[in-house]
Design a protein around this motif. Structure first.
Motif, PDB file in Angstrom:
ATOM      1  N   TYR A 185      -2.034  -2.772 -12.466  1.00 23.53           N
ATOM      2  CA  TYR A 185      -3.043  -3.819 -12.476  1.00 23.53           C
ATOM      3  C   TYR A 185      -4.416  -3.241 -12.129  1.00 23.53           C
ATOM      4  O   TYR A 185      -4.523  -2.256 -11.383  1.00 23.53           O
ATOM      5  N   ALA A 186      -5.434  -3.864 -12.667  1.00 22.74           N
ATOM      6  CA  ALA A 186      -6.803  -3.464 -12.337  1.00 22.74           C
ATOM      7  C   ALA A 186      -6.974  -3.460 -10.817  1.00 22.74           C
ATOM      8  O   ALA A 186      -6.506  -4.377 -10.135  1.00 22.74           O
ATOM      9  N   THR A 187      -7.597  -2.406 -10.309  1.00 25.78           N
ATOM     10  CA  THR A 187      -7.913  -2.159  -8.880  1.00 25.78           C
ATOM     11  C   THR A 187      -6.725  -1.614  -8.094  1.00 25.78           C
ATOM     12  O   THR A 187      -6.848  -1.375  -6.890  1.00 25.78           O
ATOM     13  N   PHE A 188      -5.569  -1.372  -8.721  1.00 25.44           N
ATOM     14  CA  PHE A 188      -4.377  -0.926  -7.985  1.00 25.44           C
ATOM     15  C   PHE A 188      -4.352   0.568  -7.693  1.00 25.44           C
ATOM     16  O   PHE A 188      -3.389   1.037  -7.061  1.00 25.44           O
ATOM     17  N   LYS A 189      -5.388   1.322  -8.105  1.00 21.90           N
ATOM     18  CA  LYS A 189      -5.348   2.768  -7.864  1.00 21.90           C
ATOM     19  C   LYS A 189      -6.665   3.288  -7.288  1.00 21.90           C
ATOM     20  O   LYS A 189      -7.432   3.995  -7.951  1.00 21.90           O
ATOM     21  N   PRO A 190      -6.955   2.966  -6.031  1.00 26.48           N
ATOM     22  CA  PRO A 190      -8.130   3.559  -5.388  1.00 26.48           C
ATOM     23  C   PRO A 190      -7.999   5.081  -5.290  1.00 26.48           C
ATOM     24  O   PRO A 190      -6.938   5.599  -4.920  1.00 26.48           O
ATOM     25  N   LEU A 191      -9.085   5.785  -5.613  1.00 29.17           N
ATOM     26  CA  LEU A 191      -9.153   7.240  -5.494  1.00 29.17           C
ATOM     27  C   LEU A 191     -10.470   7.625  -4.832  1.00 29.17           C
ATOM     28  O   LEU A 191     -11.507   7.012  -5.092  1.00 29.17           O
ATOM     29  N   GLY A 192     -10.452   8.673  -3.994  1.00 25.02           N
ATOM     30  CA  GLY A 192     -11.705   9.159  -3.428  1.00 25.02           C
ATOM     31  C   GLY A 192     -11.552   9.598  -1.972  1.00 25.02           C
ATOM     32  O   GLY A 192     -10.451   9.743  -1.473  1.00 25.02           O
ATOM     33  N   PRO A 193     -12.666   9.751  -1.270  1.00 21.80           N
ATOM     34  CA  PRO A 193     -14.028   9.581  -1.786  1.00 21.80           C
ATOM     35  C   PRO A 193     -14.562  10.811  -2.523  1.00 21.80           C
ATOM     36  O   PRO A 193     -15.559  10.736  -3.230  1.00 21.80           O
TER      37      PRO A 193
ATOM     38  N   THR B 207      -7.734  14.746  -3.763  1.00 24.54           N
ATOM     39  CA  THR B 207      -8.416  13.561  -3.265  1.00 24.54           C
ATOM     40  C   THR B 207      -7.395  12.611  -2.665  1.00 24.54           C
ATOM     41  O   THR B 207      -6.180  12.823  -2.775  1.00 24.54           O
ATOM     42  N   CYS B 208      -7.881  11.559  -2.010  1.00 24.51           N
ATOM     43  CA  CYS B 208      -7.006  10.531  -1.457  1.00 24.51           C
ATOM     44  C   CYS B 208      -6.682   9.509  -2.539  1.00 24.51           C
ATOM     45  O   CYS B 208      -7.546   9.155  -3.346  1.00 24.51           O
ATOM     46  N   GLY B 209      -5.453   9.021  -2.525  1.00 31.78           N
ATOM     47  CA  GLY B 209      -5.061   7.983  -3.467  1.00 31.78           C
ATOM     48  C   GLY B 209      -4.266   6.891  -2.781  1.00 31.78           C
ATOM     49  O   GLY B 209      -3.617   7.124  -1.758  1.00 31.78           O
ATOM     50  N   ASN B 210      -4.317   5.691  -3.347  1.00 33.89           N
ATOM     51  CA  ASN B 210      -3.539   4.559  -2.852  1.00 33.89           C
ATOM     52  C   ASN B 210      -2.787   3.967  -4.039  1.00 33.89           C
ATOM     53  O   ASN B 210      -3.390   3.437  -4.964  1.00 33.89           O
TER      54      ASN B 210
ATOM     55  N   TYR C 123       0.855  -1.192   0.000  1.00 30.89           N
ATOM     56  CA  TYR C 123       0.000   0.000   0.000  1.00 30.89           C
ATOM     57  C   TYR C 123       0.885   1.234   0.000  1.00 30.89           C
ATOM     58  O   TYR C 123       2.027   1.205   0.481  1.00 30.89           O
ATOM     59  N   GLU C 124       0.362   2.352  -0.521  1.00 34.25           N
ATOM     60  CA  GLU C 124       1.055   3.642  -0.480  1.00 34.25           C
ATOM     61  C   GLU C 124       0.007   4.754  -0.436  1.00 34.25           C
ATOM     62  O   GLU C 124      -0.603   5.080  -1.454  1.00 34.25           O
ATOM     63  N   ALA C 125      -0.201   5.341   0.716  1.00 37.52           N
ATOM     64  CA  ALA C 125      -1.139   6.457   0.841  1.00 37.52           C
ATOM     65  C   ALA C 125      -0.551   7.703   0.169  1.00 37.52           C
ATOM     66  O   ALA C 125       0.628   8.014   0.359  1.00 37.52           O
ATOM     67  N   GLU C 126      -1.381   8.416  -0.599  1.00 37.38           N
ATOM     68  CA  GLU C 126      -0.870   9.584  -1.321  1.00 37.38           C
ATOM     69  C   GLU C 126      -1.940  10.676  -1.446  1.00 37.38           C
ATOM     70  O   GLU C 126      -3.132  10.388  -1.556  1.00 37.38           O
ATOM     71  N   LEU C 127      -1.481  11.915  -1.457  1.00 42.97           N
ATOM     72  CA  LEU C 127      -2.326  13.036  -1.847  1.00 42.97           C
ATOM     73  C   LEU C 127      -2.359  13.078  -3.368  1.00 42.97           C
ATOM     74  O   LEU C 127      -1.311  13.121  -4.020  1.00 42.97           O
ATOM     75  N   ALA C 128      -3.552  13.053  -3.943  1.00 44.11           N
ATOM     76  CA  ALA C 128      -3.710  13.070  -5.391  1.00 44.11           C
ATOM     77  C   ALA C 128      -4.274  14.421  -5.826  1.00 44.11           C
ATOM     78  O   ALA C 128      -5.242  14.925  -5.242  1.00 44.11           O
ATOM     79  N   VAL C 129      -3.677  14.992  -6.852  1.00 45.47           N
ATOM     80  CA  VAL C 129      -4.069  16.298  -7.380  1.00 45.47           C
ATOM     81  C   VAL C 129      -4.923  16.080  -8.623  1.00 45.47           C
ATOM     82  O   VAL C 129      -4.527  15.355  -9.547  1.00 45.47           O
ATOM     83  N   VAL C 130      -6.103  16.695  -8.668  1.00 38.31           N
ATOM     84  CA  VAL C 130      -7.000  16.590  -9.818  1.00 38.31           C
ATOM     85  C   VAL C 130      -6.931  17.892 -10.603  1.00 38.31           C
ATOM     86  O   VAL C 130      -7.166  18.978 -10.058  1.00 38.31           O
TER      87      VAL C 130
ATOM     88  N   ILE D 213     -10.057  16.280   3.485  1.00 39.79           N
ATOM     89  CA  ILE D 213     -10.678  15.546   2.373  1.00 39.79           C
ATOM     90  C   ILE D 213     -11.646  14.495   2.892  1.00 39.79           C
ATOM     91  O   ILE D 213     -12.807  14.453   2.501  1.00 39.79           O
ATOM     92  N   GLY D 214     -11.162  13.641   3.767  1.00 44.17           N
ATOM     93  CA  GLY D 214     -12.010  12.570   4.277  1.00 44.17           C
ATOM     94  C   GLY D 214     -11.269  11.255   4.281  1.00 44.17           C
ATOM     95  O   GLY D 214     -10.032  11.213   4.268  1.00 44.17           O
ATOM     96  N   LYS D 215     -12.021  10.147   4.260  1.00 43.45           N
ATOM     97  CA  LYS D 215     -11.449   8.815   4.385  1.00 43.45           C
ATOM     98  C   LYS D 215     -11.780   7.964   3.164  1.00 43.45           C
ATOM     99  O   LYS D 215     -12.940   7.821   2.787  1.00 43.45           O
ATOM    100  N   LEU D 216     -10.729   7.401   2.578  1.00 41.85           N
ATOM    101  CA  LEU D 216     -10.869   6.462   1.468  1.00 41.85           C
ATOM    102  C   LEU D 216     -10.735   5.058   2.034  1.00 41.85           C
ATOM    103  O   LEU D 216      -9.688   4.688   2.575  1.00 41.85           O
ATOM    104  N   ARG D 217     -11.792   4.265   1.907  1.00 40.93           N
ATOM    105  CA  ARG D 217     -11.803   2.918   2.472  1.00 40.93           C
ATOM    106  C   ARG D 217     -11.842   1.874   1.356  1.00 40.93           C
ATOM    107  O   ARG D 217     -12.660   1.971   0.419  1.00 40.93           O
ATOM    108  N   ASN D 218     -10.993   0.886   1.473  1.00 39.51           N
ATOM    109  CA  ASN D 218     -10.968  -0.247   0.539  1.00 39.51           C
ATOM    110  C   ASN D 218     -10.591  -1.514   1.281  1.00 39.51           C
ATOM    111  O   ASN D 218     -10.159  -1.449   2.432  1.00 39.51           O
ATOM    112  N   TYR D 219     -10.742  -2.643   0.642  1.00 42.07           N
ATOM    113  CA  TYR D 219     -10.385  -3.930   1.232  1.00 42.07           C
ATOM    114  C   TYR D 219      -9.697  -4.762   0.164  1.00 42.07           C
ATOM    115  O   TYR D 219      -9.826  -4.510  -1.038  1.00 42.07           O
ATOM    116  N   VAL D 220      -8.960  -5.758   0.606  1.00 44.15           N
ATOM    117  CA  VAL D 220      -8.297  -6.670  -0.316  1.00 44.15           C
ATOM    118  C   VAL D 220      -9.157  -7.916  -0.463  1.00 44.15           C
ATOM    119  O   VAL D 220      -9.530  -8.557   0.536  1.00 44.15           O
TER     120      VAL D 220
END
Length: 252
Positions: free
Chosen positions: A158-166, A135-138, A107-114, A243-250
């Motif tokens: 890979y598909a699903t490797f870049k969660p963004l949000g919320p 936004t939040c990025g992983n 995992y890598e938590a990141e600030l994402a610029v839009v 921003i808030g909380k970006l939640r995901n699961y494996v």
């Protein structure tokens, strides 16, 4: 303002989030000015999607001083930029699929610029005027493939490797913002964007010397120290101040 993209009863909408109430907008905030409508939705009754569908998704490596230290690498004199596949993007509460359990995948938590408007050869002084929000990025990364390939595209696309949000937060100071990641409730990353080696203004100036960014494109700004591996069943939460909380699961 917090912009949100969501699905309700099979239809995708764009809205402004205030508390747990979404006010629908008359268009896509990526494409230009929008107005609020009278229609409202409850956050708990919708599917929150990634807040943008970038045509270009790029990232910066080794951009936190303490992360470079934990990797045993010198501080980069220039931003280390690389491209990622936009098809890897997923949104809030979506599952991350590990293509193999034989590799170390972090995992890598990141600030994402839009990006908010076309940007080419921008100066540091004007750079933030080209930003729609943050936004939040992983930045999920296969470390085995990174070592094997040297460059990073395959390891991170890979598909699903870049969660963004919320959401996209339009009012944020990117120079001093707390960023934290918890894995199964345990804090693993806890830092501040004040530890960035190259700040957002510098990144945008350097990136747009090379390429033209378009509205909705995303620049991931690097991860703080504390990265670590993922396993099936893990639950992740990235929280960025304002921003808030970006939640995901494996996925198991």
């Amino acid at each position: 303002m917090k912009y949100i993209r969501y699905r309700k009863e099979g239809t995708i909408h764009y809205g402004a989030l205030e508390g747990d109430t979404i006010t629908r907008l008359d268009g896509n905030y990526i494409e230009g000015p929008v107005q609020k409508l009278s229609t409202g939705d409850s956050l708990g009754e919708v599917e929150v999607l990634a807040p943008t569908e970038p045509r270009q998704l790029l990232a910066i490596g080794l951009n936190y001083a303490l992360h470079a230290e934990e990797q045993g690498k010198p501080l980069p004199e220039e931003p280390m930029m690389f491209m990622l596949s936009p098809t890897a993007v997923i949104g809030q509460n979506a599952g991350i699929t590990l293509p193999t359990e034989d590799h170390r995948i972090d995992y890598e938590a990141e600030l994402a610029v839009v990006i908010g408007k076309e940007a080419k050869d921008v100066t540091k002084e004007e750079a933030l005027s080209y930003v729609l929000g943050y936004t939040c990025g992983n930045d999920i990364s296969d470390r085995d493939l990174q070592k094997k390939d040297i460059q990073y595209t395959r390891a991170k696309s890979y598909a699903t490797f870049k969660p963004l949000g919320p959401v996209i937060e339009t009012e944020l100071d990117p120079s001093h913002t707390q960023i934290k990641l918890t894995l199964n409730g345990e804090v693993k990353q806890d830092s501040n964007t004040s530890d960035l080696i190259h700040n957002v203004e510098e990144l945008l100036a350097e990136v747009t010397k090379v390429m033209t960014l378009q509205p909705g494109d995303v620049l991931m700004t690097g991860t703080p120290s504390g990265v670590g591996p993922l396993s099936p069943g893990d639950e992740l939460e990235i929280e960025i101040e304002g921003i808030g909380k970006l939640r995901n699961y494996v996925n198991k």
